[in-house]
Motif scaffolding. Structure first.
Motif, PDB file in Angstrom:
ATOM      1  N   UNK A 158      -4.084 -47.458  -7.715  1.00 29.10           N
ATOM      2  CA  UNK A 158      -3.088 -46.445  -8.048  1.00 29.10           C
ATOM      3  C   UNK A 158      -1.828 -47.113  -8.602  1.00 29.10           C
ATOM      4  N   UNK A 159      -0.863 -46.304  -9.017  1.00 33.00           N
ATOM      5  CA  UNK A 159       0.283 -46.848  -9.740  1.00 33.00           C
ATOM      6  C   UNK A 159       1.561 -46.918  -8.920  1.00 33.00           C
ATOM      7  N   UNK A 183      -8.278 -48.503 -12.964  1.00 35.37           N
ATOM      8  CA  UNK A 183      -6.833 -48.322 -12.885  1.00 35.37           C
ATOM      9  C   UNK A 183      -6.497 -46.879 -13.235  1.00 35.37           C
ATOM     10  N   UNK A 184      -5.667 -46.258 -12.400  1.00 38.41           N
ATOM     11  CA  UNK A 184      -5.415 -44.823 -12.509  1.00 38.41           C
ATOM     12  C   UNK A 184      -3.934 -44.534 -12.722  1.00 38.41           C
ATOM     13  N   UNK A 217      -2.616 -49.078  -3.872  1.00 39.15           N
ATOM     14  CA  UNK A 217      -1.743 -49.404  -4.986  1.00 39.15           C
ATOM     15  C   UNK A 217      -1.868 -50.878  -5.344  1.00 39.15           C
ATOM     16  N   UNK A 218      -1.356 -51.237  -6.512  1.00 39.07           N
ATOM     17  CA  UNK A 218      -1.299 -52.634  -6.893  1.00 39.07           C
ATOM     18  C   UNK A 218      -0.266 -53.381  -6.066  1.00 39.07           C
ATOM     19  N   UNK A 219      -0.107 -54.688  -6.314  1.00 41.61           N
ATOM     20  CA  UNK A 219       0.872 -55.466  -5.553  1.00 41.61           C
ATOM     21  C   UNK A 219       2.277 -54.911  -5.728  1.00 41.61           C
ATOM     22  N   UNK A 233       3.224 -43.530   0.484  1.00 47.20           N
ATOM     23  CA  UNK A 233       2.996 -42.141   0.879  1.00 47.20           C
ATOM     24  C   UNK A 233       1.806 -41.562   0.116  1.00 47.20           C
ATOM     25  N   UNK A 234       1.489 -42.156  -1.028  1.00 49.63           N
ATOM     26  CA  UNK A 234       0.363 -41.680  -1.843  1.00 49.63           C
ATOM     27  C   UNK A 234      -0.977 -41.844  -1.136  1.00 49.63           C
TER      28      UNK A 234
END
Length: 361
Positions: A158-159, A183-184, A217-219, A233-234
């Motif tokens: 996620x982003x 990747x989204x 999420x990514x780093x 929170x996502x």
């Protein structure tokens, strides 16, 4: 806002998939910089580079590089594809920023996976582990493989953190151990590109043929120290997406005995908020069995309010430590390795093991 610098590349330090680390000489001294050749072209010693040094000046841990924005005297050539059509995709990510890439979405008309994705409506019971930190990914993978060595595991990025998947050295080291990365949202650089988490999950199931998916999420977690001001929170929204698509949500809890901040010791407030207040669908929340009695009692009390909505699952920890120590990439969260925060990695591995037990077929 952006802090600009101009400098000259003096040395290429190292590279991994999609990224190259550099030494750059500037009027203020030597800086360590990172470039993404797919965006900027391939930097070489002697090249003049334009840099964004904001994260470096602030001393951020994960993002503590000067980032190469352009090689102004040696711009890369245009991509080979015709830019006037949508034959190579029209999915724009990092939208309306100066470095927005235009990519082929996995479900676009020009995609070789279009037919499969157009027909995909369900995850068909796919177990999906949700985690709020990127550092949980290799530990979850270790737990899956401890239970099912042959399982195909896909990562849905996620982003909320880094947008380029290329930033992650963990992903580079796991390339041969994952079925692939999707990747989204605004994130990009995976094996497949998706506009939403929902599409990314469906791609993991129906294109990558995953037995288990991991959503994180990514780093680079964004946090302000407030109840709602963190990108993790996502995780709660990811639980909802998995359930809406007919998958099996498995929550990897953020548990720590090594974090010096009280809000993250025991069960982090991030997990309590995401699973307790954002996730509306039922998930399996996993803890390893046989934890030290004091820690176990603390976690049980903290998670009690979540038991009304979710199923709390205890998973045998036998063999998980060995699996974690055999990880093909270093384990690190907030600068702490396996022995410095064993509970964090063990809990993530337990979630992976539980997901593996839910594999059907």
């Amino acid at each position: 806002m952006v802090r600009w610098r101009s400098g000259t590349v003096t040395r290429v330090r190292r590279r991994w998939r999609g990224a190259v680390e550099l030494d750059v000489r500037t009027p203020e001294g030597e800086l360590r910089a990172l470039a993404y050749p797919e965006l900027t072209g391939e930097p070489e010693p002697g090249d003049r580079v334009l840099l964004n040094v904001g994260a470096l000046v602030m001393g951020l841990g994960t993002g503590g590089y000067a980032l190469v924005v352009a090689l102004p005297d040696r711009l890369p050539g245009d991509p080979a594809q015709d830019g006037t059509t949508r034959d190579s995709g029209h999915l724009v990510k990092a939208r309306y920023t100066p470095l927005q890439p235009i990519l082929l979405g996995v479900d676009e008309e020009a995609s070789p996976h279009r037919e499969v994705m157009a027909a995909a409506e369900s995850l068909d019971g796919l177990p999906v582990v949700t985690a709020d930190l990127h550092s949980a990914l290799p530990a979850i993978l270790a737990g899956v493989r401890a239970e099912r060595r042959d399982a195909r595991v896909a990562y849905v990025m996620t982003d909320g953190g880094a947008l380029p998947a290329w930033f992650s050295r963990t992903l580079d080291g796991l390339r041969d151990h994952l079925a692939g990365t999707v990747t989204t949202g605004q994130a990009f650089g995976g094996d497949l590109e998706a506009g939403t988490v929902h599409t990314g999950l469906l791609a993991a199931r129906h294109v990558l043929r995953a037995d288990v998916a991991v959503v994180a999420q990514g780093p680079g977690n964004l946090g302000t120290g407030t109840t709602w001001g963190f990108s993790g929170v996502a995780v709660g929204e990811a639980v909802n997406a998995v359930a809406a698509l007919g998958g099996r949500p498995v929550g990897s809890l953020r548990v720590s005995t090594g974090d010096g901040r009280p809000r993250h010791r025991g069960v982090s407030h991030h997990s309590l908020t995401a699973y307790g207040r954002v996730a509306l669908a039922r998930a399996d929340l996993v803890l390893p069995a046989d934890l030290p009695a004091e820690l176990d009692a603390e976690l049980t009390a903290a998670l009690a309010p979540l038991a009304e909505r979710h199923r709390l699952v205890r998973v045998p920890a036998s063999g998980l430590d060995e699996a974690l120590r055999a990880s093909p990439v270093p384990l690190s969260t907030m600068g702490r390795g396996l022995d410095a925060d064993h509970a964090y990695f063990l809990t993530a591995a337990a979630a992976g093991r539980h997901a593996a037990t839910l594999i059907t077929g």
